[in-house]
Design a protein around this motif. Sequence first.
Motif, short mmCIF file in Angstrom:
data_model
loop_
_atom_site.label_atom_id
_atom_site.label_comp_id
_atom_site.label_asym_id
_atom_site.label_seq_id
_atom_site.Cartn_x
_atom_site.Cartn_y
_atom_site.Cartn_z
N GLU A 104 0.82 -1.21 0.00
CA GLU A 104 0.00 0.00 0.00
C GLU A 104 0.86 1.26 0.00
O GLU A 104 0.56 2.23 -0.69
N MET A 105 1.95 1.24 0.79
CA MET A 105 2.83 2.39 0.83
C MET A 105 3.54 2.61 -0.50
O MET A 105 3.75 3.75 -0.91
N ASP A 106 3.92 1.52 -1.16
CA ASP A 106 4.55 1.65 -2.48
C ASP A 106 3.64 2.42 -3.43
O ASP A 106 4.09 3.32 -4.15
N PHE A 107 2.36 2.09 -3.42
CA PHE A 107 1.42 2.79 -4.30
C PHE A 107 1.27 4.24 -3.89
O PHE A 107 1.32 5.15 -4.73
N ILE A 108 1.08 4.49 -2.60
CA ILE A 108 0.89 5.86 -2.12
C ILE A 108 2.11 6.73 -2.43
O ILE A 108 1.99 7.86 -2.91
N ILE A 109 3.30 6.20 -2.18
CA ILE A 109 4.54 6.94 -2.47
C ILE A 109 4.69 7.16 -3.97
O ILE A 109 5.04 8.26 -4.40
N GLY A 110 4.42 6.13 -4.75
CA GLY A 110 4.51 6.26 -6.20
C GLY A 110 3.57 7.32 -6.74
O GLY A 110 3.95 8.14 -7.58
N GLU A 111 2.35 7.33 -6.25
CA GLU A 111 1.38 8.33 -6.69
C GLU A 111 1.82 9.73 -6.26
O GLU A 111 1.77 10.68 -7.06
N ALA A 112 2.29 9.85 -5.02
CA ALA A 112 2.76 11.15 -4.53
C ALA A 112 3.93 11.64 -5.38
O ALA A 112 4.00 12.82 -5.74
N TYR A 113 4.85 10.74 -5.71
CA TYR A 113 6.01 11.09 -6.54
C TYR A 113 5.55 11.59 -7.91
O TYR A 113 6.03 12.62 -8.40
N CYS A 114 4.62 10.88 -8.51
CA CYS A 114 4.11 11.27 -9.83
C CYS A 114 3.41 12.63 -9.79
O CYS A 114 3.38 13.34 -10.79
N ARG A 115 2.86 12.99 -8.65
CA ARG A 115 2.16 14.26 -8.51
C ARG A 115 3.10 15.40 -8.08
O ARG A 115 2.67 16.52 -7.86
N GLY A 116 4.39 15.06 -7.91
CA GLY A 116 5.38 16.11 -7.64
C GLY A 116 5.67 16.35 -6.16
O GLY A 116 6.31 17.34 -5.82
N ILE A 117 5.24 15.47 -5.28
CA ILE A 117 5.52 15.63 -3.85
C ILE A 117 6.97 15.20 -3.61
O ILE A 117 7.39 14.14 -4.04
N THR A 118 7.71 16.05 -2.91
CA THR A 118 9.10 15.71 -2.60
C THR A 118 9.15 14.75 -1.41
O THR A 118 8.18 14.61 -0.66
N GLU A 119 10.31 14.11 -1.23
CA GLU A 119 10.48 13.20 -0.10
C GLU A 119 10.29 13.95 1.22
O GLU A 119 9.63 13.45 2.14
N GLU A 120 10.85 15.14 1.32
CA GLU A 120 10.74 15.92 2.54
C GLU A 120 9.28 16.26 2.84
O GLU A 120 8.82 16.15 3.97
#
Length: 126
Positions: free
Chosen positions: A94-110
């Motif tokens: 579930e986290m892989d998907f959430i992180i992947g989606e966030a990354y695609c939307r431009g959310i930085t790691e920080e």
Amino acid sequence: MIIKIDFESEIPIYVQLKKQIILGMAKGELLQGESLPSVRQMAEDIGINMHTVNKTYNELKAEGFISIDRRKGALINSTSTLLTEEYHEQLKEEMDFIIGEAYCRGITEEEFMKITRAAFKQYLNK
């Protein structure tokens, strides 16, 4: 605890109810040993079908969140025994998907970590 169901949502009602109960446990609104309303009462209170509540209770029981006693009804279980290897795998997926989606939307790691920390902290001070 107040249960909020969005009847316009694409998320099935039983899933929304399940999530609300788990969040209630996490926030300390539902304590170990506390009884949930009967299936009939919960259905009436929320305005949904009894089969929907029954499905929710059965899923919560299967996952260890509640136990069902014929005399006492649905009781909240201790959350300390719910951590399993299977759950770790599910969480990672579930986290892989959430992180992947966030990354695609431009959310930085920080930014992601800031959001995650703030979300997690709300459960630490119950």
